[in-house]
Design a protein around this motif. Structure first.
Motif, PDB file in Angstrom:
ATOM      1  N   LYS A  84       0.948  -1.064   0.027  1.00 16.69           N
ATOM      2  CA  LYS A  84       0.031   0.096   0.028  1.00 16.69           C
ATOM      3  C   LYS A  84       0.904   1.491  -0.070  1.00 16.69           C
ATOM      4  O   LYS A  84       0.520   2.395   0.315  1.00 16.69           O
ATOM      5  N   ILE A  85       2.109   1.117  -0.557  1.00 14.87           N
ATOM      6  CA  ILE A  85       2.972   2.454  -0.496  1.00 14.87           C
ATOM      7  C   ILE A  85       2.471   3.485  -1.328  1.00 14.87           C
ATOM      8  O   ILE A  85       1.800   3.131  -2.491  1.00 14.87           O
ATOM      9  N   GLU A  86       2.593   4.717  -1.183  1.00 15.84           N
ATOM     10  CA  GLU A  86       2.025   5.707  -1.784  1.00 15.84           C
ATOM     11  C   GLU A  86       3.384   6.246  -2.811  1.00 15.84           C
ATOM     12  O   GLU A  86       4.586   5.850  -2.727  1.00 15.84           O
ATOM     13  N   GLU A  87       2.914   6.970  -3.944  1.00 17.93           N
ATOM     14  CA  GLU A  87       3.926   7.352  -5.064  1.00 17.93           C
ATOM     15  C   GLU A  87       5.078   8.109  -4.337  1.00 17.93           C
ATOM     16  O   GLU A  87       6.319   7.786  -4.447  1.00 17.93           O
ATOM     17  N   HIS A  88       5.057   9.133  -3.492  1.00 16.51           N
ATOM     18  CA  HIS A  88       6.009   9.763  -3.131  1.00 16.51           C
ATOM     19  C   HIS A  88       6.944   8.938  -2.054  1.00 16.51           C
ATOM     20  O   HIS A  88       8.160   8.951  -2.096  1.00 16.51           O
ATOM     21  N   ASP A  89       6.492   8.165  -1.170  1.00 17.95           N
ATOM     22  CA  ASP A  89       7.338   7.224  -0.314  1.00 17.95           C
ATOM     23  C   ASP A  89       7.819   6.165  -1.468  1.00 17.95           C
ATOM     24  O   ASP A  89       9.107   5.881  -1.086  1.00 17.95           O
ATOM     25  N   PHE A  90       7.529   5.684  -2.296  1.00 15.99           N
ATOM     26  CA  PHE A  90       8.054   4.812  -3.367  1.00 15.99           C
ATOM     27  C   PHE A  90       9.321   5.519  -4.082  1.00 15.99           C
ATOM     28  O   PHE A  90      10.393   5.018  -3.899  1.00 15.99           O
ATOM     29  N   ASN A  91       9.175   6.732  -4.481  1.00 16.67           N
ATOM     30  CA  ASN A  91      10.251   7.581  -5.012  1.00 16.67           C
ATOM     31  C   ASN A  91      11.137   7.807  -3.814  1.00 16.67           C
ATOM     32  O   ASN A  91      12.733   7.574  -4.255  1.00 16.67           O
ATOM     33  N   ARG A 123       0.240  -8.287  -6.385  1.00 13.37           N
ATOM     34  CA  ARG A 123       0.530  -6.834  -5.988  1.00 13.37           C
ATOM     35  C   ARG A 123       1.861  -6.807  -5.645  1.00 13.37           C
ATOM     36  O   ARG A 123       2.776  -5.760  -5.993  1.00 13.37           O
TER      37      ARG A 123
END
Length: 165
Positions: A84-91, A123
């Motif tokens: 469930k990682i968000e885009e900013h955290d992923f980047n 996923r």
């Protein structure tokens, strides 16, 4: 080193790395004492054996330092993700992964499944594929992703490093 050298004559190299020539062991020891350093046998198998005037304590310290630095290079880093990682955290995490790989470290990517997320392993595999695609120009995947309980793991190794399997 110093008085423990049993040869009668040695090839002497001074503290600046210049070859003095073949001298008696007493002259070599005198030269070392004169400069406040040690006489160290560096090539006992040579004929005559090669001795160097150097600070032995400093030499030992530098050798240990090289060994420690060599061990640090092969260190394994780990980056943890959830599905469930968000885009900013992923980047942000990907920037860290990229810096580890550029420094020559191997990186283990771990995806943790919490609670009932374990039923969505697809996923997790999609996220691992996305990570691999993002660093494909500087790293390669070593082996297939492995599931260990509620964790899915993949190992990334830098392109300039050999793979172990």
């Amino acid at each position: 080193m110093n008085e423990k050298i049993r040869e009668k004559e040695v090839r002497l190299i001074d503290e600046h790395g210049e070859n003095i020539g073949v001298v008696s062991i007493s002259k070599g020891l005198a030269s070392a004492r004169e400069s406040g350093l040690d006489l160290v046998e560096v090539a006992p198998q040579a004929n005559p054996s090669v001795c160097r005037v150097m600070d032995f304590g400093k030499y030992q310290y530098q050798q240990e330092k090289k060994q420690r630095k060599g061990k640090q290079r092969s260190r394994l880093k780990e980056m943890k993700f959830t599905i469930k990682i968000e885009e900013h955290d992923f980047n942000t995490k990907m920037r860290r992964v990229r810096t580890f790989l550029e420094k020559g470290h191997s990186v283990r990517i771990s995806i943790f499944f919490r609670g009932r997320e374990i039923v969505h392993k697809d996923r997790g595999h999609t996220l691992l594929q996305r990570v691999a695609d993002q660093v494909s120009e500087i790293a390669k995947v070593d082996g297939r992703p492995k599931a260990k309980g509620k964790v899915l793991q993949m190992l990334l190794v830098p392109n300039n490093q050999r793979t172990g399997g």
